[in-house]
Enzyme design. Structure first.
Site, PDB file in Angstrom:
ATOM      1  N   ASP A 166       2.251  -0.180   2.546  1.00  0.00           N
ATOM      2  CA  ASP A 166       1.949  -0.838   1.281  1.00  0.00           C
ATOM      3  C   ASP A 166       0.658  -1.636   1.304  1.00  0.00           C
ATOM      4  O   ASP A 166       0.592  -2.655   1.985  1.00  0.00           O
ATOM      5  CB  ASP A 166       3.133  -1.751   0.964  1.00  0.00           C
ATOM      6  CG  ASP A 166       2.935  -2.550  -0.293  1.00  0.00           C
ATOM      7  OD1 ASP A 166       2.171  -2.121  -1.149  1.00  0.00           O
ATOM      8  OD2 ASP A 166       3.563  -3.620  -0.393  1.00  0.00           O
ATOM      9  N   ASP A 353      -3.222   0.210  -5.069  1.00  0.00           N
ATOM     10  CA  ASP A 353      -1.928  -0.205  -4.538  1.00  0.00           C
ATOM     11  C   ASP A 353      -1.033   0.987  -4.203  1.00  0.00           C
ATOM     12  O   ASP A 353      -0.447   1.610  -5.081  1.00  0.00           O
ATOM     13  CB  ASP A 353      -1.250  -1.087  -5.583  1.00  0.00           C
ATOM     14  CG  ASP A 353      -0.004  -1.755  -5.048  1.00  0.00           C
ATOM     15  OD1 ASP A 353       0.387  -1.455  -3.912  1.00  0.00           O
ATOM     16  OD2 ASP A 353       0.580  -2.572  -5.768  1.00  0.00           O
TER      17      ASP A 353
END
Length: 572
Positions: A166, A353
């Protein structure tokens, strides 16, 4: 960013909460990251990731649906990740990603499809694999084009865990063997410190709050293997509490954050930092390739220390990181079918992201996009009310060349803080003499007014009549996303949908309908979901876009830590 969310298809969860500087209700975000899991909302269509809130205040964004601080709740079925591919002839290790279709009836994803991709060899190119430098390729698995995760090892001998990689958070956490009272822990691999000869006690408490869940535990230190890279003395969180169903049905065990240390809970040094500090990679760069074809076994790759030229076309367009925390940069206008939407004409911020499944952006633009692609959401009564009661007055003020930022305060729906309109319920930093309104309307009415101003400006710039403008704004009100951010489209209309383009680094990055529409199921039972979800972050943080997996799937993304920049090139 700090942890990750899964709300409102990026509803207001941890990350977004910080970005907005408020304390909004939990929100959903396609969460492919940090302890986040995707939750499924109506129509089994929208994935969002959970954006966790860091317990440590930072200046970074707080969106991460599941990424940064980066959508409808999606319950994920637990699925074992396949093992990492062996290192290639060049000493590279790949992390493969795999995809799984969603079961629209049970709203639980089916098994991951396909096998690990074969190791690629003979890679060449500057800053790429196979040039003699130290690099590592991690093969990723793809869960319904919404979550990409791979395998790591912790301890000696290595204990295997599946994690979300992430870029919207910065901590590594996995379930602990000391997690006794959370059912979720018993559905996933748990770290056993007593079985590792390299374990070092730390004990500092840690907690991460997500939009639809949370984890708590304590820090420990041990070696961490990512592909063929062995990181020594890595600080990570042993989760001893994972309340609720969110993590119980997650397809991954934990999260490995690739954001900056500025948003790391407890100030822990991220795994990526350790890789660089310990000289495990020759170049301080890592890159993502997401395979968006769900019928193929290879889900994607993360390359640590470079990039794989076989997964992109042409050269990358780089933009500098404007704020460390999330991988944040400045973005220009957003165009629908080649025409400006106006809202970001003066510039917006954006975040790359990997932990967010969809594209999240200002409601004003997302609503316009949904109108153009025929997406249907829930009618917003506030929007309709603003148009019917204040529409003509707003038009008159625009035609009188009144400063747009002041219009909503002049009609009494917002206050004015000297630079922009804000909800009348929020205390202004400007003295009463500065001309702020004393209106007492809600955030919703203020936001609806500000959207109407943007839409009307755009229509007036096209020389539309006042009647046409007001009718068009009413149509846009009908296209506002539902409370959970979900908007469905007709699967048979993809061919007629316009391209949506983002201006980054002076170039336009276009997405075709088949790239921004998520299809769930096959044949007559198939459902199609808009890949755009609404997220409003006010200045100075916003307006802000979260470019999640929908965008990163179309464009190979390079995170250049050494030069503090992000690069995009068309995926191959």
């Amino acid at each position: 960013m700090t942890p990750i969310p899964i709300q409102r298809l990026l509803r207001r969860s941890g990350k977004i909460r910080r970005l907005a500087g408020r304390t909004p209700p939990p929100r959903l975000a396609l969460y492919a990251r940090a302890g986040g899991c995707s939750l499924h909302r109506p129509r089994g269509a929208r994935h969002v990731r959970l954006l966790p809130l860091s317990s440590t205040p930072t200046s970074g964004l707080a969106i991460v649906a599941m990424g940064t601080r980066s959508v409808a709740l999606v319950l994920l079925a637990a699925v074992l990740l396949q093992t990492l591919l062996p290192a290639s002839a060049e000493g590279l290790v790949r992390i493969a990603l795999k995809k799984r279709p969603i079961d629209p009836n049970s709203r639980v994803a089916a098994r991951l499809a396909g096998e690990e991709g074969q190791r690629r060899q003979g890679l060449r190119g500057a800053n790429s694999l196979g040039d003699g430098g130290e690099s590592d390729i991690v093969a990723l698995k793809n869960y319904m084009n919404a979550q990409y995760f791979g395998e790591i090892g912790i301890g000696t001998p290595a204990q295997k865990f599946t994690v979300i990689f992430d870029t919207g958070s910065s901590n590594l956490w996995v379930p602990s063997s000391k997690c006794y009272f959370s059912i979720a822990c018993f559905f996933h691999s748990r770290y056993k410190s007593g079985q590792s000869s390299t374990y070092q006690k730390n004990g500092k408490p840690a907690a991460i709050q997500y939009g639809t869940g949370s984890i708590a535990g304590f820090f420990s230190e041990d070696s961490v293997t990512v592909g063929d890279l062995a990181v020594k003395d890595q600080e990570f969180i042993e989760a001893t509490k994972e309340p609720g169903l969110t993590f119980m049905v997650a397809k991954f065990d934990g999260i490995l954050g690739l954001g900056f240390q500025e948003i790391s809970v407890g100030g822990a040094v991220p795994v990526w930092y350790k890789m660089v500090e310990q000289g495990l990679v020759s170049d301080p760069v890592f890159s993502f390739w997401f395979n968006r074809h769900s019928d193929e076994g290879e889900g994607g790759e993360i390359v640590f220390g470079g990039m794989d030229p076989s997964h992109y076309k042409g050269n990358h367009t780089y933009v500098p990181v404007t704020q460390k925390g999330y991988w944040q940069f400045e973005m220009g206008d957003v165009l629908i079918g080649g025409k400006t939407t106006g809202f970001c004409a003066g510039g917006c911020s954006a975040i790359a992201d990997s932990g967010t499944s969809l594209l999240a952006g200002p409601t004003a633009i997302v609503t316009e996009i949904n109108e153009k692609i025929g997406a249907t959401g829930v009618v917003s009564q506030e929007c309709k009310t603003v148009v019917s009661q204040y529409g003509q007055q707003i038009l008159d003020l625009l035609l009188a060349e009144t400063q747009p930022a002041k219009i909503c305060s002049q009609v009494g729906l917002c206050t004015f803080d000297g630079k922009r309109g804000v909800s009348a319920e929020i205390k202004s930093v400007v003295d009463d003499e500065a001309g702020k309104s004393s209106g007492l309307h809600s955030d919703a009415m203020c936001n609806a007014c500000e959207m109407a101003v943007v839409w009307m400006q755009n229509q007036l710039a096209q020389n539309k009549t006042q009647e046409v403008v007001l009718n068009y704004i009413n149509q846009l009100c009908d296209r506002l996303p539902s409370p959970m951010g979900e908007s469905s489209v007709d699967c048979g209309s993809l061919a007629s949908m316009p391209e949506i383009s983002f201006s980054i680094g002076g170039k336009k990055f276009a997405l075709k309908a088949e790239q921004y529409i998520l299809k769930v199921g096959e044949g007559p039972a198939a459902q199609c979901i808009s890949g755009f979800t609404a997220l409003d972050i006010p200045p100075p943080r916003g307006p802000l876009w979260i470019l999640g997996d929908v965008f990163m799937g179309a464009y190979h993304t390079v995170f250049d830590y050494g030069n503090l920049r992000v690069g995009f090139a068309k995926s191959a």
